[in-house]
Scaffold this active site. Structure first.
Site, mmCIF file in Angstrom:
data_model
loop_
_atom_site.group_PDB
_atom_site.id
_atom_site.type_symbol
_atom_site.label_atom_id
_atom_site.label_comp_id
_atom_site.label_asym_id
_atom_site.label_seq_id
_atom_site.Cartn_x
_atom_site.Cartn_y
_atom_site.Cartn_z
ATOM 1 C CG HIS A 18 -0.031 -20.828 40.540
ATOM 2 N ND1 HIS A 18 0.700 -21.799 41.195
ATOM 3 C CD2 HIS A 18 0.889 -20.078 39.856
ATOM 4 C CE1 HIS A 18 1.984 -21.630 40.923
ATOM 5 N NE2 HIS A 18 2.121 -20.592 40.107
ATOM 6 C CD GLU A 19 0.937 -17.584 37.202
ATOM 7 O OE1 GLU A 19 1.634 -16.609 37.533
ATOM 8 O OE2 GLU A 19 1.415 -18.709 36.970
ATOM 9 C CG HIS A 79 3.279 -16.042 41.695
ATOM 10 N ND1 HIS A 79 4.290 -16.595 42.452
ATOM 11 C CD2 HIS A 79 2.990 -16.948 40.721
ATOM 12 C CE1 HIS A 79 4.614 -17.786 41.954
ATOM 13 N NE2 HIS A 79 3.840 -18.024 40.919
ATOM 14 C CE1 TYR A 98 8.811 -17.919 41.272
ATOM 15 C CE2 TYR A 98 10.219 -17.628 39.360
ATOM 16 C CZ TYR A 98 9.096 -18.175 39.948
ATOM 17 O OH TYR A 98 8.248 -18.980 39.219
ATOM 18 C CD GLU A 137 6.060 -21.093 40.767
ATOM 19 O OE1 GLU A 137 5.059 -21.805 40.565
ATOM 20 O OE2 GLU A 137 6.213 -19.979 40.246
ATOM 21 C CG ASP A 177 12.233 -23.866 37.281
ATOM 22 O OD1 ASP A 177 11.661 -22.826 36.954
ATOM 23 O OD2 ASP A 177 11.727 -24.736 38.029
ATOM 24 C CG HIS A 235 8.058 -23.795 38.022
ATOM 25 N ND1 HIS A 235 8.932 -22.801 37.615
ATOM 26 C CD2 HIS A 235 6.812 -23.247 37.979
ATOM 27 C CE1 HIS A 235 8.243 -21.697 37.324
ATOM 28 N NE2 HIS A 235 6.965 -21.940 37.535
#
Length: 491
Positions: free
Chosen positions: A181-182, A185, A196, A205, A278, A283
């Site tokens: 996942h990271e 990005h 974002y 996300e 957020d 998210h």
């Protein structure tokens, strides 16, 4: 080859796996241990988002690996470097394992090293992309960040993993889908550059969730029906009432715990959460496109990283704007599936079914405002595969004309997109799915033109298009596509 290679933004967003609203819930917990570590994590994350800690507290980066020099047409394996921060916060820390080195005996180092490798393998072996930037970017990670740090993040240059507090969260290297996942990005950073914020941020996300679970599914050999579709299933400590951080199969059901609260993700556009927290709920509202992908993958069956994943890859590496919203993204995925599989294919049908299931291409409503589209826009645009609205289907034929130059010669060609190489056909579908060409033509209309330069005309019946574009106003990618379509250069 992707249609467009976007430059990395000068200040990529700080992207963490645990959202701030969840840490805020923990910080208000009656358990002082949990509350203290959650608040400390929030404080660190706040500094990271402002760019103070990673830019001001970086040590000498001499230990960072360099790209490998390769012969043309060859691709080596990943280039990994794992560092140990030793519970400090100065990055990257001490280099403890480089590419090809034996295991150190530190479980976090091994998990990070293996997870980076599995992620590289998905992008290279399934999609032909050499690392995050497509050019062999070294994969750098730091483990043991902070003390009981309850997060993991991509800072624009590397991965960073906390060890968790041991009460709510376990070490973040445990979850290969979180690593995937990271790092995804990073792919977004080098391709679509999705803002974002609001819907584009939720897509950012969601794209990371998609490729995170695909890393895990491919590693385990799980089909779409066998997969658990959970993000971070290995992170929650015993005693936490939950199964993961997020569920792509059933958004909103991942956890319901007195300390964490209840999973707030919606699974349908009608439940879209309009918030300023957020970054506009990136998210939270990512549950909507997450569920759309889950429906697509399970409708097709088989290995989700193959067909369904390729549609998403084609979309984020195609002609997509950074402020893309749900409706536009849905339309672009239909166009990508059409370019690769044909308008009447089961893949296109499944893509449409995914977006229909979450209300993006039906009559559901969502709050208006930044990053949102009206239901009528969602329904007509996503169903058309073009940016003109109200058209009957994706483009099948395009006419390109080039005039001007020193000789003043005119070159013209009309071609069915199906006759073009797959990459060029996909590029045309993506280009025509947006109104970028029309907007550019309107912007430059009336401007004086430089003598002896080319001017390109583009004409298409579906979507209806007839415009002229000066050569000097085009990106290199678009100009090259026009020249290849004319047949004046090799593909």
């Amino acid at each position: 080859m992707p249609f467009r290679q976007y430059p990395s933004p000068p200040h990529p967003p700080h992207c963490s796996i645990v959202p701030p609203y969840l840490l805020e819930a923990l910080a208000s917990s009656d358990d002082p241990h949990v509350a203290a570590h959650a608040q400390a994590t929030l404080d660190v994350d706040a500094e990271l988002r402002q760019g103070r800690r990673t830019s001001g507290l970086r040590a000498d980066r001499a230990s960072t690996p360099r790209r490998r020099r390769l012969a043309p047409g060859t691709t080596a394996g990943p280039v990994r470097a794992i560092h140990d921060v030793e519970h400090g916060t100065t990055l990257p820390g001490t280099l403890v394992r480089s590419e090809g080195d034996p295991a150190t005996g530190d479980r976090a180092v091994t998990e990070a090293y293996d997870g980076l490798g599995s992620t590289w393998q998905l992008w290279q072996e399934a999609y032909g992309r050499n690392s995050l930037d497509g050019k062999g970017l070294p994969l750098v990670a730091s483990v043991h960040f902070g003390t009981n740090y309850d997060n993991a993040f991509w800072d624009g240059t590397q991965m960073v993993f906390g060890d968790g507090d041991g009460v709510i969260f376990l070490p973040f290297t445990r979850s290969v889908d979180v690593i995937g996942h990271e790092l995804a990005h990073g792919v977004t950073q080098y391709t679509s550059g999705l803002n974002y914020q609001d819907q584009s941020g939720a897509l950012n996300e969601s794209v990371s969730d998609v490729f995170g679970v695909l890393v895990k599914q491919r590693l385990l050999g799980h089909t779409a029906d066998q997969a658990d579709w959970l993000v971070g299933a290995e992170l929650l400590a015993p005693g936490v009432n939950g199964v993961a951080l997020r569920s792509m199969a059933a958004p909103g059901t991942a956890y319901d715990d007195p300390r964490l609260g209840k999973d707030p993700q919606p699974a349908h556009l009608r439940d879209y959460v309009d918030t300023t927290d957020d970054n506009g709920g990136v998210h939270i509202n990512s549950g909507i496109p997450n569920k759309a992908f889950h429906v697509l993958a399970t409708t097709l069956g088989g290995n989700a990283w193959e067909v369904a994943g390729q549609v998403w890859v084609d979309t984020i590496t195609g002609d997509i704007r950074a402020d893309c919203d749900f409706a536009t993204f849905a339309r672009l995925t239909v166009a990508a599936a059409t370019a690769r599989h044909g308008a009447d294919s089961e893949v296109v049908t499944a893509v449409r079914a995914g977006w229909d299931a979450v209300g993006v291409t039906t009559g559901a409503t969502a709050p208006s405002g930044p990053g949102t589209s009206t239901p009528s826009e969602s329904e007509s645009d996503a169903g058309s595969g073009s940016g003109s609205g109200g058209t009957s289907g994706p483009a099948t034929q395009v006419s390109v004309r080039r005039t001007g130059g020193f000789a003043g010669r005119t070159v013209e060609r009309t071609v069915a997109l199906a006759e073009l190489p797959n990459g060029d056909a996909r590029a045309w579908h993506s280009l025509l799915a947006d109104d970028g060409l029309t907007a550019l033509a309107d912007e430059v209309a009336g401007r004086p033109r430089m003598p002896d330069t080319y001017c390109y005309g583009v004409r298409c019946e579906t979507p209806p298009l007839d415009l002229e574009l000066p050569e000097l106003e085009l990106t290199d990618d678009v100009r090259s596509l026009l020249e290849r379509t004319l047949g004046t250069v090799d593909g």
